[in-house]
Scaffold this motif. Structure first.
Motif, PDB file in Angstrom:
ATOM      1  N   LEU A  94     -15.299  24.191  54.845  1.00 43.48           N
ATOM      2  CA  LEU A  94     -15.526  22.744  54.973  1.00 43.48           C
ATOM      3  C   LEU A  94     -16.333  22.427  56.219  1.00 43.48           C
ATOM      4  N   ASN A  95     -16.189  23.247  57.262  1.00 42.92           N
ATOM      5  CA  ASN A  95     -16.952  23.013  58.483  1.00 42.92           C
ATOM      6  C   ASN A  95     -18.401  23.471  58.358  1.00 42.92           C
ATOM      7  N   ILE A  96     -18.765  23.992  57.193  1.00 40.46           N
ATOM      8  CA  ILE A  96     -20.164  24.228  56.866  1.00 40.46           C
ATOM      9  C   ILE A  96     -20.685  23.100  55.978  1.00 40.46           C
ATOM     10  N   ILE A  97     -19.933  22.784  54.922  1.00 37.52           N
ATOM     11  CA  ILE A  97     -20.459  21.810  53.966  1.00 37.52           C
ATOM     12  C   ILE A  97     -20.279  20.370  54.433  1.00 37.52           C
ATOM     13  N   ARG A  98     -19.176  20.079  55.166  1.00 33.73           N
ATOM     14  CA  ARG A  98     -18.961  18.694  55.625  1.00 33.73           C
ATOM     15  C   ARG A  98     -20.036  18.234  56.605  1.00 33.73           C
ATOM     16  N   VAL A 144     -16.698  15.332  44.881  1.00 33.62           N
ATOM     17  CA  VAL A 144     -16.748  16.181  46.077  1.00 33.62           C
ATOM     18  C   VAL A 144     -17.527  15.470  47.184  1.00 33.62           C
ATOM     19  N   ALA A 145     -18.655  14.864  46.843  1.00 30.71           N
ATOM     20  CA  ALA A 145     -19.444  14.132  47.842  1.00 30.71           C
ATOM     21  C   ALA A 145     -18.631  13.007  48.456  1.00 30.71           C
ATOM     22  N   ALA A 146     -17.900  12.268  47.632  1.00 30.21           N
ATOM     23  CA  ALA A 146     -17.092  11.157  48.144  1.00 30.21           C
ATOM     24  C   ALA A 146     -16.028  11.657  49.111  1.00 30.21           C
ATOM     25  N   ASP A 147     -15.411  12.810  48.818  1.00 25.19           N
ATOM     26  CA  ASP A 147     -14.388  13.357  49.715  1.00 25.19           C
ATOM     27  C   ASP A 147     -15.001  13.837  51.032  1.00 25.19           C
ATOM     28  N   LEU A 148     -16.159  14.479  50.974  1.00 32.82           N
ATOM     29  CA  LEU A 148     -16.792  14.959  52.205  1.00 32.82           C
ATOM     30  C   LEU A 148     -17.226  13.790  53.079  1.00 32.82           C
ATOM     31  N   VAL A 149     -17.733  12.733  52.474  1.00 33.96           N
ATOM     32  CA  VAL A 149     -18.087  11.538  53.234  1.00 33.96           C
ATOM     33  C   VAL A 149     -16.840  10.903  53.833  1.00 33.96           C
TER      34      VAL A 149
END
Length: 410
Positions: free
Chosen positions: A236-240, A160-165
């Motif tokens: 996603l616009n909160i966690i990204r 998940v971290a890799a995708d958000l980055v």
């Protein structure tokens, strides 16, 4: 000799070659805070300075709807996101995010992040050299998913971290980085849309008052619930953006290495200096080069007529290094912010204006709260930087230290 009123040749290739310096260079060459050009064949105007920012964030002058390029929506923001709305639709959707991102719950996110950092730091000491950028993205992913109510097991965190980055890293480029960002967004939108649907059907339990619950129950300006895909976009616009704080933490580590004289003051935990240090990291280091919108009508600024529909760019990187605002702007100096009240259109790494009502990033308070805390924790961490490539290429958008900042925790 052509003036700033002249429509010039297309500058798309020049932007790709010059990166962050492209718009500041063009404005400096024309000797004004406004200039005309073309990007991707479109008539474009570039603006610079606090007065320009005030003009840009007035919806009577510049609108966001239809202004965000498709590739950026497909990677960074998502389609139907709050960033692409105007008027009442924007205000209602923005109110949802403001309620989630700008209240006392931020303290809870900081506490969770601090706990995740401390647990990870104990592991870093046993593992030997680690890449801080990668480690911090995992810390922030774990903390923000827990805070928003998104179920996430420990073994899911790295993916998940890799995708958000990837969503942040690939929004301003073509090629492999761009396609990684698109694939990452598709995966995570599907994941979160499914979660929202399960919550609505009562098949998944999330905490009352959590962001997942609030987004699942939200009614838009037309009184309809969010489509599951739109709900996923806003989650996603909160966690990204929270995970994007990784860039600033890496820059903070870079600054501590280059200017170690600030370490002791940070270690004390003095809130005023921690705040000033965080502001100076955001001002000094490059993040977003500019933001864009479209002229809402035939308007004029700085003596230049801007026809309706013109692409309007507001220079962020250049303004954050303008000597008229920041004496000796390429000197890293947190003390410039100690005791200084910052005007809403002055420091603009994440946009300008009022984040509660305008298009300024509503997550800016989260960025500052996390960065204040993590800068202090970083200063207190007993570590060294082995030899590595710490250069920050300004042609790469978004940029970061090439090594990711490798640290050895002792």
């Amino acid at each position: 000799m052509p003036s700033r009123h002249t429509v010039r040749l297309d500058n798309t290739l020049a932007l790709a070659l010059e990166g962050y310096a492209w718009l500041p260079n063009r404005l400096r060459r024309c000797g004004a805070d406004v200039m005309r050009t073309r990007l991707l064949g479109q008539r474009t105007v570039g603006l610079h300075g606090p007065d320009a920012a005030r003009f840009f964030y007035d919806e009577r002058h510049v609108r966001r709807q239809g202004a965000i390029p498709g590739p950026v929506q497909s990677t960074l923001f998502g389609h139907s996101a709050v960033h692409s709305l105007d008027g009442e639709a924007h205000r209602v959707r923005k109110a949802l995010l403001v309620a989630l991102l700008m209240n006392g719950a931020i303290d809870s996110l900081v506490e969770r992040t601090g706990a995740a950092w401390d647990a990870a730091a104990r592991d870093w000491a046993a593992r030997g050299p680690v890449v801080l950028f990668d480690e911090v993205s995992g810390v922030l992913t774990r903390a923000v998913c827990d805070w928003t109510g998104i179920p996430l097991t420990g073994d899911q965190v790295p993916a998940v971290a890799a995708d958000l980055v990837a969503m942040v890293d690939g929004f301003a480029t073509g090629g492999p980085r761009h396609w990684r960002a698109r694939w990452a967004r598709t995966r995570r939108e599907d994941w979160l849309a499914g979660l929202v649907e399960r919550v609505r059907r009562g098949e998944a339990t999330v905490p009352a008052g959590s962001a997942v619950r609030a987004v699942a129950e939200h009614r838009d300006s037309d009184s309809s619930p969010l489509d599951p895909c739109a709900a996923a976009v806003e989650l996603l616009n909160i966690i990204r953006p929270t995970v994007a704080v990784t860039w600033f933490v890496a820059f903070a580590a870079h600054a501590l290495h280059r200017w170690p004289e600030h370490r002791e003051r940070l270690r004390t935990g003095d809130p005023a200096f921690a705040e000033a240090y965080a502001h100076e990291v955001r001002r000094f280091y490059p993040f977003a080069p500019f933001v864009g919108g479209r002229a809402a009508a035939d308007v004029e600024w700085g003596g230049v007529r801007i026809p309706s529909g013109t692409l309007v760019l507001l220079d962020l990187y250049g303004q954050n290094h303008d000597p008229r605002l920041w004496p000796d702007p390429y000197r890293f100096d947190p003390d410039r912010f100690v005791g200084r009240e910052i005007a809403p259109f002055e420091l603009v790494p994440q946009g300008g204006g009022d984040p509660r009502t305008g298009h300024r990033c509503p997550g800016e308070m989260i960025t500052m709260a996390l960065l204040r805390d993590l800068c202090v924790r970083l200063a207190r961490l007993d570590h060294r930087l082995p030899e590595q490539d710490l250069r920050i290429p300004l042609r790469r958008i978004p940029t970061r230290p090439r090594s990711g900042v490798v640290i050895e925790v002792r």
